[in-house]
Structure formats: C-alpha cells, structure tokens
Scaffold this active site. Structure first.
Site, mmCIF file in Angstrom:
data_model
loop_
_atom_site.group_PDB
_atom_site.id
_atom_site.type_symbol
_atom_site.label_atom_id
_atom_site.label_comp_id
_atom_site.label_asym_id
_atom_site.label_seq_id
_atom_site.Cartn_x
_atom_site.Cartn_y
_atom_site.Cartn_z
ATOM 1 N N ASN A 154 41.847 32.751 42.969
ATOM 2 C CA ASN A 154 41.459 34.135 43.269
ATOM 3 C C ASN A 154 40.428 34.697 42.303
ATOM 4 O OD1 ASN A 154 43.580 34.117 41.316
ATOM 5 N ND2 ASN A 154 43.933 36.294 41.684
ATOM 6 N N CYS A 286 46.292 39.930 40.912
ATOM 7 C CA CYS A 286 47.666 40.010 40.402
ATOM 8 C C CYS A 286 47.982 41.358 39.768
ATOM 9 C CB CYS A 286 47.923 38.895 39.400
ATOM 10 S SG CYS A 286 46.758 38.851 38.024
ATOM 11 N N GLU A 460 46.369 36.576 27.022
ATOM 12 C CA GLU A 460 45.016 36.020 26.981
ATOM 13 C C GLU A 460 44.057 37.162 26.718
ATOM 14 O OE1 GLU A 460 44.880 34.116 30.862
ATOM 15 O OE2 GLU A 460 45.381 32.208 29.934
#
Length: 478
Positions: A154, A286, A460
């Site tokens: 995605n 997400c 991250e």
C-alpha cells in the site's frame, strides 16, 4: 512492455537478476486490470545466496565510518528526489493511488534517507563512573546484524524507505521482501542506493511466496533482526517465528482509527478534513480515520458536511488529472469491501452514500459512508482497509473514549475540540501510538511511527527509529 514501467528483477549481491527459469507472478494495473509485467519469485537457493552475501559484508559495513554511511544515504535520498516523477508514475501504475499522492510519498521516502544519514552520525554511547578504582566502564551501541524486512504494497516507497534508511544507517545489511503487487517502486529505491555507492551485497531485494520467504529468512541464524509492516494475523505468525530464534522484531500492524469530534469542535475542519484523510489512498492506509465518533449535539451537522464532501470526491485512474480516489489495489480488496458493506446492511446499517463497486474495468469502489452500524457487524471489528467510513454518535467524554479504545488496535487516533482540558484528557486517554488533535496530518520524518496493543510494537522514523537496529554492549575494563 509498458515503457513507463521498469523491468523487474531480484537484486542479490549487487546483481540485477532476471526471471530466467524462476516462477513469476503478474503485476496488475488496478485501474484497468492489465498486466504491467511479471515479477520473478526467489527460490530457496536465491534466499540462501542473499543470506550468505549479507553475512559476508556484515562486518565491513558495520565498521564503515558513520560519515561514509551518511554520505551514501544522502546521495540516495537526492537521487530518489531527482527521479521522483518517474518513480511516482510507476507507483501509480502498480498500486493505483493518485499521482499527486504518489509523488508526495516518493519525495518523503527520499527524506527518510536524508534524515537517517544524519542519525548515522549521532550513534553514541556513554562512560559510566566505576564503583572501584582502576576500572573503566563503557556502553557502546553497535549494529545488531543482518535484518530481514517485510513490507506491504500500500505504501511501496515510504514503508521500505523507513526500514532501509534506519537499518543501513545503523550499519546493518538488509534483505527486504517488498509486496509483489508493487515491486517496481521498491526496486527503484534499491537502484538509487546502488547508484549512490552502497557496497555490493549490503542490500538484497527479493520477491516470492510470502510464507516460504519469511519462514526461510527468519529461521536462518544469519538474520539477527526482523521488521514487518502488514496485517495483524501475519504479524502474529512472524512474531512467533522470530521468537523461536529469540530474535527481536518490530511490528507495524493494522488499525481502526477512531476520531472523536466534540460539540465545541470546528465541525467543518473535522468533517471535510476527515473525508480527505479517510479516502486518501482509497482508504488503504493503516493510520486512516475509520470510525467517526461525533458528540450527539453536533452529529447531524457533522454528517451533512461529511456526506457532502464525500460525494464531491472524484474517483478514477490515478494518472488522470483531478483524481482524488483511485482503485483498490487488487480484487481481494474489492471483494472484501462488498462483503463488509453487505454484512453491515444485513445487520441493520444504513448506507448514507456509496456502497457498491463502480461499473467498468479496474478495481473501483464508491467512497462509502455507513451509519447505525451495530456492534455485531464485521466492519465494527475488522479494519476495512478500503473506502468505508463509519459515523456513530456518543454522549460524554467517557463514552467516546470507551468506544475509541474498545478494539484491540492502537495505531492512530484523532480528536477535535476547542477545549484545552478536553484535548489533554483525550491525549492522555486514547490508547494509540500516534494521536492527532485538531488535525489529521500526524506523520513526519522526524517523528516516531508505531502503535500499541495489537497494532504492534517498536517505532520507525524519528530519533527512535535507529535504536531498533542497534544493540547495547557493556565493556568493563580493568
């Protein structure tokens, strides 16, 4: 052969390997269903070569001076930005999102390499005062070792970039398996790193049957660290596999982003911005806002503005000017949207707008808004990961937080209020790794990206991102 789309390879040991006798999988343009190319699928022999190659360069890359690693990452970031128009076009062809969104994603991928170039220069340790004479105590942070990275389709530029930039900055070789639906974008990042002077063998890019590739790589003693972005069920599986080897894993999994809209909020900003946020990337994001929880006093006003803005969205091929919502990435996603809407309606939900696939070629589904959705409906429990928004009223702050936190996910959450006390309370009370208050744009290169509960663990991006690729070593010298 589509001249706007690059040939596809495996990248192992600094060599670009064509399909040859390997099995391949089709890469489909979701806007029209045409096959763009076929991606080669790695064999176990290819994976073994990737592992031994990474092992052979691990010590030399770990011991490369931080300035040298930083210079390579900066050059790679500059090349990605320079090549962004072409990379973005390939991204749209294989993934479907509007070209302006693709271009923004590619440029931000370049930013991650630039950011972690500087983080490479800031890896430090400390001297700890000893409790007896003649002893020096040091804490060093060193590269953890070879990384196995798994990324979805995605966000085929920014998700690999987050993992690659941090791991390489830390001094770790990486074997990455991007999503087979959108391989050209990830290969373009690898090409930029190769052209920037990354030593041969420090990066391997493989595609293949996901279960076989993940099982083979994670089981190898050469791999010291695993990082995965994707669904909760697959995250659980990879976490279990990593645990067998006592290997650390960073997981960025799904969400079901709640939005709390209080009666004192800027309703237009919450509604119009919510539509843009929800249907960006065709809802295949997400951190998207999914469940819009609106205080009852302003529920009707919010709903009216939300529906009006949704109906104005232009659905179409991402390469066409003015497109705001592209196709879903594949037929699986399209079928899932139909099933979720049908299940919600069967349980008594109302469709306020949308609700069905768009006739014609491609994997298009109308931007859909549901109301009065019972808790028993699947869409109230499962992340839609598509262009479906849910509107639901609430009464008190306590009620709103209970619904927002009801699910086992905790990736992103949002709230709109003009009251400072309410803003503090929802910031403290929402169970999510990333929270936006009075705005939907919560992602930046310099900030940590990650969730809690079943949305994963670890971060991250930001100063925190590099730490997950480093290990602490304590040295006591007499």
């Amino acid at each position: 052969m589509n001249l706007a789309y690059d040939p596809l390879y495996l990248f192992i040991g600094g060599h670009w390997l064509q399909a040859g006798n390997r099995d391949t999988a089709p890469v489909t343009n979701p806007a029209d269903g045409s096959v763009l190319a076929r991606v080669p699928l790695a064999t176990k022999a290819d994976l073994d070569l990737a592992l031994t190659t990474a092992e052979s360069v691990a010590a030399s890359w770990r011991n490369t001076f931080p300035d040298e690693r930083a210079a390579i990452l900066r050059r790679a970031g500059a090349l990605i930005r320079e090549r962004a128009p072409r990379i973005a076009r390939m991204l749209t062809l294989e993934e479907g999102k509007p070209l302006n969104e693709a271009l923004d994603e590619v440029n931000r991928a370049g930013e991650y390499f630039e950011w972690f170039a500087e983080e490479a220069r800031r890896i430090d340790g400390r001297v700890v005062p000893a409790n007896r004479p003649g002893v020096q105590q040091l804490v060093k942070r060193q590269a953890i070792g070879t990384v196995a990275a798994f990324t979805p389709w995605n966000f085929p530029a920014i998700t690999p970039a987050r993992k690659l930039s941090a791991a390489l900055a830390a001094g770790c070789p990486v074997i990455i398996k991007p999503g087979e639906e959108a391989p050209a974008t990830a290969l373009a990042l690898a090409r930029a790193l190769d052209d920037a002077g990354l030593p041969k063998g420090v990066l391997q890019v493989v595609f293949g049957v996901p279960d076989m590739v993940s099982a083979h790589l994670i089981a190898s003693p050469i791999v010291r660290k695993v990082t995965f972005t994707g669904s909760v069920p697959v995250g659980r599986l990879l976490s279990a596999r990593a645990a067998e080897g006592v290997k650390p894993i960073t997981l960025e999994l799904g969400g079901h982003g709640p939005v709390l809209v209080f009666k004192d909020a800027d309703i237009e900003a919450a509604a119009v911005g919510g539509v843009a946020n929800r249907f960006r990337g065709t809802g295949q994001v997400c951190i998207s806002s999914t469940r819009f929880l609106i205080q009852r006093e302003v529920y009707d006003a919010f709903t009216e503005q939300f529906i009006t803005a949704t109906r104005k969205l232009k659905v179409g091929d991402g390469l066409e000017e003015g497109t705001q919502v592209g196709p879903l990435a594949n037929t699986r996603q399209l079928e899932k949207m139909e099933q979720l809407v049908a299940d919600a309606v069967e349980h008594g939900a109302r469709i306020l707008t949308g609700g069905k696939r768009v006739p014609g070629p491609g994997f298009f589904f109308e931007p859909t808004v549901l109301a009065d959705v019972p808790m028993e409906a699947r869409v109230m429990q499962e992340e839609p990961f598509g262009p479906i928004a849910i509107l639901r009223p609430f009464d008190t702050l306590k009620d709103g937080l209970e619904e927002a936190n009801r699910l086992p996910y905790g990736l992103s959450a949002y709230a709109f209020t003009r009251d400072a006390r309410t803003a503090i309370d929802v910031g403290d009370g929402l169970e999510a790794g990333m929270i936006g208050i009075n705005q939907y744009r919560i992602i930046a290169t310099e900030l940590p990206f990650g969730g809690m509960k079943e949305s994963g663990h670890g971060s991250e991006g930001g100063a925190e991102g590099i730490s997950y690729y480093l290990t602490n070593k304590f040295i006591s010298q007499a």
